[in-house]
Structure formats: structure tokens, C-alpha cells
Design a protein around this motif. Structure first.
Motif, PDB file in Angstrom:
ATOM      1  N   ILE A  65     -35.443  41.092  83.794  1.00  0.00           N
ATOM      2  CA  ILE A  65     -34.398  40.634  84.709  1.00  0.00           C
ATOM      3  C   ILE A  65     -33.260  39.980  83.935  1.00  0.00           C
ATOM      4  O   ILE A  65     -32.097  40.351  84.070  1.00  0.00           O
ATOM      5  N   PRO A  68     -30.973  42.402  81.183  1.00  0.00           N
ATOM      6  CA  PRO A  68     -29.934  43.229  81.800  1.00  0.00           C
ATOM      7  C   PRO A  68     -28.887  42.415  82.559  1.00  0.00           C
ATOM      8  O   PRO A  68     -27.698  42.766  82.542  1.00  0.00           O
ATOM      9  N   LEU A  69     -29.288  41.326  83.231  1.00  0.00           N
ATOM     10  CA  LEU A  69     -28.299  40.498  83.926  1.00  0.00           C
ATOM     11  C   LEU A  69     -27.293  39.899  82.946  1.00  0.00           C
ATOM     12  O   LEU A  69     -26.109  39.796  83.244  1.00  0.00           O
ATOM     13  N   VAL A 197     -22.836  45.146  87.157  1.00  0.00           N
ATOM     14  CA  VAL A 197     -24.252  45.134  87.553  1.00  0.00           C
ATOM     15  C   VAL A 197     -24.561  46.444  88.269  1.00  0.00           C
ATOM     16  O   VAL A 197     -24.146  46.653  89.413  1.00  0.00           O
ATOM     17  N   LYS A 198     -25.253  47.309  87.599  1.00  0.00           N
ATOM     18  CA  LYS A 198     -25.620  48.610  88.159  1.00  0.00           C
ATOM     19  C   LYS A 198     -27.102  48.846  87.916  1.00  0.00           C
ATOM     20  O   LYS A 198     -27.501  49.169  86.786  1.00  0.00           O
ATOM     21  N   PRO A 199     -27.939  48.638  88.935  1.00  0.00           N
ATOM     22  CA  PRO A 199     -29.391  48.806  88.743  1.00  0.00           C
ATOM     23  C   PRO A 199     -29.760  50.149  88.131  1.00  0.00           C
ATOM     24  O   PRO A 199     -30.653  50.217  87.280  1.00  0.00           O
ATOM     25  N   ARG A 200     -29.077  51.209  88.552  1.00  0.00           N
ATOM     26  CA  ARG A 200     -29.396  52.523  87.973  1.00  0.00           C
ATOM     27  C   ARG A 200     -29.069  52.552  86.488  1.00  0.00           C
ATOM     28  O   ARG A 200     -29.802  53.148  85.692  1.00  0.00           O
ATOM     29  N   ARG A 201     -27.961  51.898  86.126  1.00  0.00           N
ATOM     30  CA  ARG A 201     -27.581  51.835  84.714  1.00  0.00           C
ATOM     31  C   ARG A 201     -28.624  51.028  83.925  1.00  0.00           C
ATOM     32  O   ARG A 201     -28.997  51.405  82.803  1.00  0.00           O
ATOM     33  N   MET A 202     -29.085  49.924  84.523  1.00  0.00           N
ATOM     34  CA  MET A 202     -30.101  49.109  83.859  1.00  0.00           C
ATOM     35  C   MET A 202     -31.371  49.918  83.612  1.00  0.00           C
ATOM     36  O   MET A 202     -31.942  49.891  82.516  1.00  0.00           O
ATOM     37  N   LEU A 203     -31.813  50.641  84.655  1.00  0.00           N
ATOM     38  CA  LEU A 203     -33.018  51.450  84.503  1.00  0.00           C
ATOM     39  C   LEU A 203     -32.810  52.566  83.484  1.00  0.00           C
ATOM     40  O   LEU A 203     -33.711  52.884  82.706  1.00  0.00           O
ATOM     41  N   SER A 336     -31.013  44.325  76.724  1.00  0.00           N
ATOM     42  CA  SER A 336     -32.086  45.101  77.344  1.00  0.00           C
ATOM     43  C   SER A 336     -33.096  45.566  76.302  1.00  0.00           C
ATOM     44  O   SER A 336     -34.310  45.534  76.535  1.00  0.00           O
TER      45      SER A 336
END
Length: 399
Positions: A65, A68-69, A197-203, A336
């Protein structure tokens, strides 16, 4: 960019080392108290160990968490916020009166303690020149080991003298002082480039790092080394608290002075890594860790202590090499990448006790050493695989 040896370099490195010291003092404060907690709450040794395990587990998971944040929102303020929250939880732990309540608070504390380690090395990667990163990472991980030593000494001595709850109160005061100094010393970020903040980018970033064998092998090496190293300390406390040693909590806490050898190992790893390939540094550290584990098979207390001194040097030498390798070889989303390394690292800490427990039930400490050597043989092989991979990439680049 901050250059090695400059005033800004030493100021920033000192701040991060103090932060590291504060984090890991809190993580490890319960470890010398395990026999005392087992008696106070009427739980088994394995259950008493959960007061440590639950913290490292939630810490490791939370790295996914905070890292990436921080890539999106910034690094400095997240470190300050999470350190402040962790200090408050330490204060609350000093008033807890139930085993379940302690586990809940230690789990919450693990989430907050993850903030700084998820971000610190990425902060260095943003702000320091490449040669400075190697030196700073070694010193920062030295702060980890000093924090681990101090937390255990505080837990052991204060717990033996006043009680386990007072150990948390003393830890609160030390944490508050470290937090204030950290806030005053750490410079503002100058080279950080925020990402939305892009959850898909983080994943996608996480998948990319896991799909990169140069990083994945380092993750496995760091995780499985810690899987063994830290849980050896948990089991040896029960050996030394029993006959014929019968050591009290204060002296059990002093066993963790062996971490000073790890501080030295971390500090020199950067210099050695400038002359020797880092995967070979990892292999060297693992072989030293294996040798130290064999020394602990002796029934003589001084040889057991010497074995843990050797273990600590070898482990932190390898760990510092692996973590700086990740920072240097991540091509994007450094926080990350570093967070994934630490996820493997702390998941190893959280699960190693369960792996070693059947060996403990089988042959007590001798069984723990057998189980340890089996895993360390695997990580040694992985480090040599990483070296061969590095050499193939270098040859391809020169072709």
C-alpha cells in the motif's frame, strides 16, 4: 542530486537511519519477552511468538500500500504520518491487559510501521546519485540492525526490571524523540516525480517487477534468508531460558547485541559491492550465515553467542546487497520494487517460525539448524543463478 559525502548526504542519511532505528525497535521489542508473555497470558511458545509474527506479517502486506501510494502522493509526509501513528499505538500497548488485545494492536502497529521501510530506499533512489545510494543503503540497514538490538535490549532489561508493559512505555518515549529528529533532519524531496494514483498502473508495476528475474531472484533470496535468520532468534530464546542456561529476560535481550556484527556487515557491504558483483556478495553472506548456524550446535554458551555474531554479519551483508540491488535494477516505480522486496522479506519473517516448528518438535535446536541449512542451500543456489544471469546480460550488452 545529493552526492556522497556532502553535508546534505549525511543529514538525510542520519534522518533515515534514525527513522529505521525507531521502526525496528518497535518491531522487535517483544522478542526477548516471549517466555515472559507466554507465562503472563498462559499461551504456548508458538502463540507467544505471534506478538512478533503478526507485526511482521501486517508490516509486509502493508508495504504494497505505502510504496505505490508514495510513488503517486509523495514520500516524506507518508513517512512522518505513519511513524507518528506507530508511536501512538506503542503507547496504547503499554495499557493493554489481554492477549487478544495485544495481537490486534500489534497488527495495527505493523501496518503503520511499514510506512518508512516501504519508502526510504526509494527516497534515496530519487534524491541520491547512484554511488551514494550504495553507501546510504548500507548505513540505513545498519540503522535497522541497531534498532533491532535496541528494541530487544529495552524489552529485555525493562521487562525484567519493571514488567513487559513498562517496556512499551519506554519505547514510546524513544519513538517520539526519533520522530522529532527525523522531521527536523530529512530534507524536502527535490527530484520526486509524482505519478497519478492508478490502481491498474500499480498492479501492472507489481506484475512487471515480479516478472523481472533480476528482481524476483533477489526477492526470494532476501525473503528466505530472513525466513531463517530471524526465527532462529525466537527459538534460541526458549533454549537459553531453559536448563542448563536459565537466562533471565535481560540477558536474553543482550543476545541481540550480536546484531552489532550485522551493523558492521551492512556498513561495509556497499564498499565490497563496488569491487565484487552484488550477487556474489549475497552468496558470500549466505555462506557465512550457514557457518554461523553450525557453530550454534555447540552446548557451550560462548560458542552459541559467537555463532549468532557470525550469523548476523552474514545475514545483513547479504540483505544489504540484495536490497540495494533491487533499488539499482528497478527500471521504474522504485518504491513499488522496494516494497515487493520487503514484502518477501517480512512474509519470510512471519512464516519461518511455522516452518521451523516441526524441526523444533523433532530435535529441538539441532532440528532448527537442520531446517535452516536446507533453506539456506536454496538461497545460495539462487544467488549464484542471479550472478550467471547478470553475466549473461553484461555479455549481451557488450556483443
Amino acid at each position: 542530486m545529493i552526492v556522497s559525502g556532502s553535508a546534505a548526504f549525511w543529514r538525510a542519511t542520519l534522518a533515515l537511519c534514525l527513522g529505521s532505528f525507531m521502526i525496528f525497535s518497535n518491531v522487535y521489542v517483544t522478542q526477548p519477552l516471549l517466555p515472559m508473555l507466554a507465562e503472563a497470558f498462559q499461551v504456548s511458545p508458538l502463540q507467544a511468538g505471534w506478538t512478533f509474527t503478526v507485526t511482521t506479517l501486517t508490516l509486509g502486506l502493508s508495504l504494497l500500500i505505502w510504496g505505490p501510494l508514495s510513488d503517486a502522493l509523495g514520500r516524506r509526509w507518508i513517512m512522518l504520518l505513519t511513524m507518528g501513528g506507530a508511536t501512538l499505538v506503542t503507547l496504547l500497548l503499554s495499557f493493554i491487559d489481554s492477549y487478544t488485545g495485544m495481537l490486534v494492536l500489534r497488527a495495527v502497529q505493523g501496518v503503520l510501521l511499514a510506512g518508512l521501510p516501504a519508502i526510504a530506499i526509494a527516497w534515496m533512489g530519487d534524491e541520491f546519485e547512484r554511488p551514494a545510494v550504495l553507501l546510504a543503503v548500507g548505513l540505513y540497514i545498519g540503522g535497522n540492525s541497531l534498532g533491532g538490538i535496541s528494541g530487544r535490549l529495552i524489552g529485555g532489561f525493562v521487562g525484567d526490571w519493571l514488567g513487559w508493559s513498562e517496556a512499551f512505555l519506554v519505547m514510546t518515549l524513544i519513538s517520539l524523540l526519533c520522530l522529532i529528529l527525523f522531521a527536523l533532519l530529512l530534507p524536502a524531496s527535490r527530484h520526486f516525480q509524482p505519478q497519478p494514483v492508478k490502481p491498474r498502473r500499480m498492479l501492472a508495476d507489481l506484475r512487471s517487477h515480479l516478472g523481472n528475474p533480476v528482481l524476483l531472484l533477489a526477492y526470494l533470496i532476501g525473503g528466505f534468508n530472513f525466513f531463517i535468520f530471524i526465527n532462529q532468534y525466537s527459538y534460541i530464546t526458549f533454549v537459553l531460558a531453559d536448563e542448563p542456561y536459565s537466562l533471565p529476560a535481560s540477558l536474553l535481550g543482550m543476545l541481540f547485541l550480536t546484531y552489532l556484527a550485522g551493523t558492521f556487515g551492512s556498513a561495509i557491504s556497499g564498499k565490497v559491492g563496488q569491487k565484487l558483483a552484488q550477487p556474489l556478495c549475497m552468496a558470500l553472506g549466505i555462506m557465512v550465515l550457514m557457518a554461523g548456524s553450525l557453530l550454534t550446535l555447540s552446548s557451550q554458551l560462548w560458542l552459541i553467542v559467537l555463532g549468532f555474531l557470525v550469523n548476523s554479519f552474514g545475514f545483513f551483508f547479504a540483505h544489504s546487497s540484495a536490497s540495494s540491488w533491487v533499488s539499482q535494477n528497478a527500471t521504474h516505480a522504485r518504491a513499488s520494487a522496494s516494497s515487493l522486496y520487503l514484502l518477501f522479506y517480512y512474509t519470510g519473517a512471519s512464516t519461518g517460525g511455522f516452518y521451523l516448528h516441526p524441526f523444533w518438535e523433532w530435535q529441538a535446536w539441532n532440528g532448527v539448524v537442520v531446517g535452516s541449512l536446507m533453506v539456506l542451500a536454496v538461497t545460495l543456489s539462487l544467488s549464484l543463478c542471479l550472478y550467471r544471469l547478470q553475466q549473461r546480460q553484461l555479455n549481451a550488452a557488450l556483443a
